[in-house]
Scaffold this motif. Structure first.
Motif, PDB file in Angstrom:
ATOM      1  N   LEU A 341       0.602  -1.148   0.465  1.00 30.40           N
ATOM      2  CA  LEU A 341       0.016  -0.205   0.127  1.00 30.40           C
ATOM      3  C   LEU A 341       0.952   1.197   0.263  1.00 30.40           C
ATOM      4  N   THR A 342       0.435   2.138  -1.135  1.00 28.89           N
ATOM      5  CA  THR A 342       1.017   3.610  -0.861  1.00 28.89           C
ATOM      6  C   THR A 342       0.659   3.699   0.288  1.00 28.89           C
ATOM      7  N   VAL A 343       2.270   4.464   1.016  1.00 22.26           N
ATOM      8  CA  VAL A 343       1.926   5.417   2.618  1.00 22.26           C
ATOM      9  C   VAL A 343       2.826   6.694   2.630  1.00 22.26           C
ATOM     10  N   SER A 344       3.907   6.686   1.729  1.00 21.86           N
ATOM     11  CA  SER A 344       3.502   8.018   1.386  1.00 21.86           C
ATOM     12  C   SER A 344       4.192   8.424   0.263  1.00 21.86           C
ATOM     13  N   LYS A 345       4.936   9.855   0.081  1.00 22.57           N
ATOM     14  CA  LYS A 345       5.367  10.111  -1.546  1.00 22.57           C
ATOM     15  C   LYS A 345       6.756  10.445  -1.253  1.00 22.57           C
ATOM     16  N   TYR A 346       7.781  10.696  -1.810  1.00 18.93           N
ATOM     17  CA  TYR A 346       8.969  10.882  -1.728  1.00 18.93           C
ATOM     18  C   TYR A 346       9.692  12.289  -2.125  1.00 18.93           C
ATOM     19  N   TYR A 347      10.733  12.639  -2.325  1.00 19.56           N
ATOM     20  CA  TYR A 347      11.046  14.208  -3.291  1.00 19.56           C
ATOM     21  C   TYR A 347      12.383  13.948  -2.756  1.00 19.56           C
ATOM     22  N   THR A 348      12.684  14.674  -3.222  1.00 18.10           N
ATOM     23  CA  THR A 348      14.000  14.965  -4.160  1.00 18.10           C
ATOM     24  C   THR A 348      15.273  15.723  -2.842  1.00 18.10           C
ATOM     25  N   PRO A 349      16.347  16.385  -2.739  1.00 20.54           N
ATOM     26  CA  PRO A 349      16.089  17.074  -2.236  1.00 20.54           C
ATOM     27  C   PRO A 349      16.366  19.114  -2.547  1.00 20.54           C
ATOM     28  N   THR A 350      16.162  19.305  -4.019  1.00 24.81           N
ATOM     29  CA  THR A 350      15.375  20.525  -3.927  1.00 24.81           C
ATOM     30  C   THR A 350      13.463  20.233  -3.674  1.00 24.81           C
ATOM     31  N   GLY A 351      13.358  19.535  -3.507  1.00 22.76           N
ATOM     32  CA  GLY A 351      11.763  19.197  -2.626  1.00 22.76           C
ATOM     33  C   GLY A 351      10.741  18.388  -4.472  1.00 22.76           C
ATOM     34  N   ARG A 352      11.595  18.137  -5.607  1.00 25.29           N
ATOM     35  CA  ARG A 352      11.019  17.469  -6.317  1.00 25.29           C
ATOM     36  C   ARG A 352       9.922  16.757  -6.282  1.00 25.29           C
ATOM     37  N   SER A 353       8.925  16.225  -6.411  1.00 25.58           N
ATOM     38  CA  SER A 353       8.183  15.166  -6.381  1.00 25.58           C
ATOM     39  C   SER A 353       8.210  14.487  -7.934  1.00 25.58           C
ATOM     40  N   ILE A 354       8.369  13.498  -8.221  1.00 27.78           N
ATOM     41  CA  ILE A 354       8.707  13.422  -9.557  1.00 27.78           C
ATOM     42  C   ILE A 354       7.621  11.837  -9.845  1.00 27.78           C
ATOM     43  N   GLN A 355       6.928  12.134  -9.409  1.00 30.68           N
ATOM     44  CA  GLN A 355       5.692  10.752  -9.468  1.00 30.68           C
ATOM     45  C   GLN A 355       4.908  11.954 -10.629  1.00 30.68           C
ATOM     46  N   ARG A 356       4.563  10.786 -11.669  1.00 32.65           N
ATOM     47  CA  ARG A 356       3.467  11.560 -12.932  1.00 32.65           C
ATOM     48  C   ARG A 356       2.400  10.932 -12.910  1.00 32.65           C
ATOM     49  N   SER A 357       1.479  11.466 -13.507  1.00 33.14           N
ATOM     50  CA  SER A 357      -0.023  12.155 -13.081  1.00 33.14           C
ATOM     51  C   SER A 357      -0.829  10.623 -13.229  1.00 33.14           C
ATOM     52  N   TYR A 358      -1.556   9.853 -12.698  1.00 32.76           N
ATOM     53  CA  TYR A 358      -2.444   8.550 -12.303  1.00 32.76           C
ATOM     54  C   TYR A 358      -3.624   9.289 -12.687  1.00 32.76           C
ATOM     55  N   GLU A 359      -4.516  10.309 -13.483  1.00 32.02           N
ATOM     56  CA  GLU A 359      -5.465  10.875 -13.096  1.00 32.02           C
ATOM     57  C   GLU A 359      -6.960  10.315 -14.320  1.00 32.02           C
ATOM     58  N   ASN A 360      -5.460  10.130 -14.773  1.00 28.61           N
ATOM     59  CA  ASN A 360      -6.686   9.518 -16.024  1.00 28.61           C
ATOM     60  C   ASN A 360      -6.713   7.882 -15.971  1.00 28.61           C
ATOM     61  N   GLY A 361      -6.399   7.208 -14.934  1.00 26.30           N
ATOM     62  CA  GLY A 361      -6.872   6.388 -14.357  1.00 26.30           C
ATOM     63  C   GLY A 361      -5.396   5.252 -15.142  1.00 26.30           C
ATOM     64  N   ASN A 362      -5.271   3.546 -14.297  1.00 27.63           N
ATOM     65  CA  ASN A 362      -4.014   2.882 -14.645  1.00 27.63           C
ATOM     66  C   ASN A 362      -3.622   2.974 -15.740  1.00 27.63           C
ATOM     67  N   ARG A 363      -4.825   2.161 -16.979  1.00 27.86           N
ATOM     68  CA  ARG A 363      -4.696   1.488 -17.972  1.00 27.86           C
ATOM     69  C   ARG A 363      -3.932   3.064 -18.944  1.00 27.86           C
ATOM     70  N   ASP A 364      -4.227   3.842 -18.702  1.00 26.93           N
ATOM     71  CA  ASP A 364      -3.251   5.120 -19.534  1.00 26.93           C
ATOM     72  C   ASP A 364      -1.713   5.645 -18.678  1.00 26.93           C
ATOM     73  N   TYR A 365      -2.138   5.161 -17.124  1.00 27.64           N
ATOM     74  CA  TYR A 365      -0.280   5.299 -16.506  1.00 27.64           C
ATOM     75  C   TYR A 365       0.289   4.368 -17.377  1.00 27.64           C
ATOM     76  N   TYR A 366       0.325   2.704 -17.582  1.00 30.73           N
ATOM     77  CA  TYR A 366       1.058   2.332 -18.202  1.00 30.73           C
ATOM     78  C   TYR A 366       1.394   2.129 -19.670  1.00 30.73           C
ATOM     79  N   ASP A 367       0.383   2.988 -20.256  1.00 29.95           N
ATOM     80  CA  ASP A 367       1.499   3.117 -21.582  1.00 29.95           C
ATOM     81  C   ASP A 367       1.729   4.520 -21.508  1.00 29.95           C
ATOM     82  N   ASP A 368       2.183   4.809 -20.839  1.00 24.97           N
ATOM     83  CA  ASP A 368       3.427   5.455 -21.617  1.00 24.97           C
ATOM     84  C   ASP A 368       4.417   6.162 -21.859  1.00 24.97           C
ATOM     85  N   PHE A 369       4.694   4.630 -21.608  1.00 22.64           N
ATOM     86  CA  PHE A 369       6.115   4.289 -22.741  1.00 22.64           C
ATOM     87  C   PHE A 369       5.646   4.457 -24.419  1.00 22.64           C
TER      88      PHE A 369
END
Length: 531
Positions: A341-369
Motif C-alpha cells: 500500500l502506498t503510504v507516503s510520497k518521496y521528494y528529492t533534495p530540492t523538493g521535487r516530486s517526480i511522480q507522474r500523473s495517474y488521474e486518467n487511470g492505470n491503463r493510461d498510466y502504463y501506456d506512457d512508454f
C-alpha cells in the motif's frame, strides 16, 4: 458440512477486511482503541461476501471473490498499491530478500531431460562439482526422465530446508556411468549486480537490476574492487531497474555524497517528514559518477539519480526516467497474502516530486512508454514535456524539473537497432538462451579450450549460426522470422548469451555493452573530464 467449513469463508472475509483496515492504520499514530471501531463500509463488504457464499444459486469460490474485491479496491487508489496473492508471496519475498534456499542451477528441459545450463557461482551445485551440460536423471531416487515433471514441480523438488541433502544422479557426456552428487541445500544469492568491470583504465562500470536487501553489499564489494583496479570515475547503470527498497538506494547514494547532504525525504498523509542524510562512510565521494537511466528506471533508481542531480554531484545520462515517486509498505493480510500500500510520497533534495500523473487511470498510466515514443521524446530531448510550475534550482543554479521522472543532464536517444522489439521479445522469453544452450551442446568440448579474454576479443558468431537460429525459431514459434535487416545485432546478442553460459557473471553485459551508444557516450564524457 462441518461447522469449521461453514464458517471458514466468513472468517477469511473478516480476516482480510480487518487486515486491510489494521494494516493501513499501523504506525500512523492511532491508539489501539481506534483500530477496531465499527465501519459500515467494511460491514457491507463482509455481508456481501456472506450473501454470495450462503445464498447465491451456484457454488462460488469465496477466496477468488475476496481476491477480486481486494484488487478492485486497490485499482481505485494508485497504480503502485498492489495485492500479492498467497501463491506469489514466496517468490516475491525471495526476490526482495536477494536469496532463496535451493541447489543453485539454471536448467533447461532438453530432449525430455532436465539439463543444467549453468551453475550459480559459489552455489551448492557448483561446490558439489556439477557443471553446465550435466543431465539430472534422478533426485533422491525419484526419476526425472521423460518430461514427466514440469518446471514448477522440479523447482519444488530441488528446493527444501536449508542444509538438507539432495542426492542427484547425473549423466555427463564422456563419462561411462552415471555420477552421484550429494548436494547440500543452502542459501543461493539472486544477484542484483549483473556486471562490474573496467570500461577504461580509469572508468569503472556497475550494472544493478533492482534494489533488494542484499544489493548494497553486492554494490559495495564491486565498488571497492573497481577502486583497487584504478577506477576514479564510475558508470552506474540503472537502465531498466524498477526500484526496490528506498533505504538501500540511500545507502548507495551515501557512497558518493559528502557528509550531511540531504539524500531524500518522504511525507505521509499526516504531513510527517522522514529525512535521509549522507554519513561519513562514503568511499567514492571524490570520484565522478555517471548515472545511466532510461524510461524504465523507476522508484529507487530515481532516488539515486535525483539525489545526485539535486546535490550537483556527477552526471545523469540517458532518457527521462519512469516517474514513480510513491513509497509502498508491505502489509500482511493474515492468510499468507499481502498488500503493498502506498503510504507516503518521496521528494528529492530540492523538493521535487517526480511522480507522474495517474488521474486518467492505470491503463493510461502504463501506456506512457508508447505515448513517449509516439511524441518522439525517446529520440529527441526537445520533445520532453516540462512544466514551469515544477521548476526547481540546485545549489549551483542548475534548473531541474519535477512532475514526471528525472530528466537527464546528457540526453542519449533510444537505439532502435539494438533495442529491436523482436530481439527484446526473443531474449526475454528465453529463446536465445535455449538456442545457445542447444548449440553449445553440439560442441561443448571445443568451447572449453577458449579463454574468457580470447572469446571477448576474437570470437565471431557465424552466419550459419544465425541461420540455425532462424530454423530453431521456425520450429519453436511456428513463425518465419528472418534477420536480414539486423543480422549484426542478432550476432551481438548471440555472442553475449553464449559468453554468459560459458563464463558466467558479467560476461553478458561486457559483450553487449561493446555496441551500446549510451556506454560510448559515458566513455566520451569521462575522457573529456580527464582531459
Amino acid at each position: 458440512m462441518s461447522k469449521t467449513k461453514t464458517y471458514l469463508p466468513l472468517i477469511i472475509g473478516v480476516a482480510i477486511a480487518a487486515g486491510i483496515f489494521i494494516g493501513g492504520k499501523l504506525n500512523f499514530g492511532d491508539t489501539s482503541d481506534r483500530l477496531f471501531t465499527s465501519n459500515s463500509k467494511k460491514d457491507k463488504l463482509n455481508r456481501l461476501i456472506d450473501y454470495i457464499d450462503y445464498e447465491y444459486v451456484e457454488e462460488v469460490n469465496t477466496d477468488s471473490i475476496v481476491d477480486v474485491t481486494v484488487n478492485g479496491i486497490l485499482d481505485k487508489l494508485d497504480p503502485h498499491s498492489v495485492y500479492i496473492p498467497k501463491a506469489d508471496m514466496q517468490k516475491v519475498s525471495e526476490n526482495m530478500k536477494g536469496n532463496f534456499v535451493g541447489i543453485g542451477i539454471n536448467f533447461y528441459t532438453y530432449r525430455d531431460t532436465i539439463t543444467v545450463i549453468k551453475t550459480i557461482e559459489n552455489g551448492p551445485s557448483a561446490k558439489a562439482g556439477i557443471i553446465g551440460g550435466d543431465r539430472i536423471i534422478s533426485a533422491n531416487g525419484e526419476s526425472l526422465l521423460g518430461g514427466t515433471v514440469n518446471n514448477d514441480s522440479l523447482v519444488d523438488k530441488l528446493k527444501g530446508e536449508r542444509y538438507s541433502e539432495l542426492i542427484l544422479k547425473v549423466f555427463r557426456r564422456g563419462e561411462p556411468k552415471l555420477l552421484t552428487f550429494n548436494v547440500t541445500r543452502d542459501e543461493v544469492p539472486i544477484k542484483s549486480v549483473d556486471a562490474a568491470y573496467m570500461l577504461t583504465d580509469n572508468l569503472g562500470y556497475i550494472k544493478i537490476n533492482r534494489f533488494a536487501e542484499s544489493t548494497y553489499k553486492e554494490f559495495k564489494k564491486a565498488l571497492l574492487n573497481l577502486k583497487d583496479k584504478g577506477a576514479t570515475s564510475l558508470a552506474l547503470d540503472l537502465r531498466g531497474n524498477p526500484g526496490g527498497f528506498l533505504e538501500v538506494a540511500s545507502q548507495i547514494v551515501d557512497e558518493f555524497l559528502e557528509d550531511d547532504k540531504l539524500i531524500v525525504y518522504t511525507i505521509n498523509k499526516k504531513g510527517k517528514e522522514d529525512r535521509s542524510y549522507a554519513t561519513r562512510r562514503g568511499d567514492f565521494e571524490n570520484g565522478h559518477v555517471y548515472v545511466m537511466i532510461d524510461e524504465n528506471s523507476a522508484s529507487a533508481s530515481e532516488i539515486i539519480a535525483g539525489a545526485l542531480q539535486d546535490n550537483d554531484k556527477g552526471t545523469i545520462v540517458g532518457r527521462r526516467s519512469y516517474g514513480k515517486g510513491l513509497v509502498q509498505r508491505e502489509m500482511k493480510l493474515g492468510d499468507g497474502s499481502a498488500v503493498r500500500l502506498t503510504v507516503s510520497k518521496y521528494y528529492t533534495p530540492t523538493g521535487r516530486s517526480i511522480q507522474r500523473s495517474y488521474e486518467n487511470g492505470n491503463r493510461d498510466y502504463y501506456d506512457d512508454f508508447a505515448d513517449r515514443l509516439n511524441r518522439g521524446e525517446l529520440l529527441d530531448e526537445k520533445k520532453i514535456e516540462v512544466a514551469d510550475s515544477l521548476k526547481f534550482t540546485t545549489p549551483k543554479g542548475k534548473i531541474v524539473y519535477g512532475g514526471g521522472g528525472i530528466i537527464p543532464d546528457v540526453f542519449v536517444p533510444y537505439d532502435t537497432k539494438m533495442q529491436n522489439e523482436t530481439l527484446t521479445f526473443l531474449e526475454r522469453r528465453g529463446f536465445l538462451n535455449n538456442f545457445i544452450f542447444e548449440e553449445l551442446e553440439k560442441q561443448r568440448e571445443a568451447y572449453s579450450a577458449i579463454s574468457r579474454e580470447d572469446f571477448f576479443e576474437n570470437y565471431i558468431i557465424s552466419d550459419d549460426m544465425v541461420k540455425s537460429l532462424e530454423e530453431y525459431l521456425k520450429l519453436k514459434t511456428r513463425s518465419n522470422i528472418v534477420f536480414v535487416a539486423y543480422k549484426d545485432e542478432v550476432k551481438h546478442y548471440l555472442k553475449a548469451t553464449l559468453g554468459e553460459q560459458l563464463f558466467g557473471f558479467g560476461a553478458y553485459y561486457k559483450i553487449l555493452n561493446k555496441h551500446d551508444i549510451m556506454i560510448d557516450k559515458v566513455i566520451n564524457l569521462s575522457q573529456m573530464t580527464e582531459n
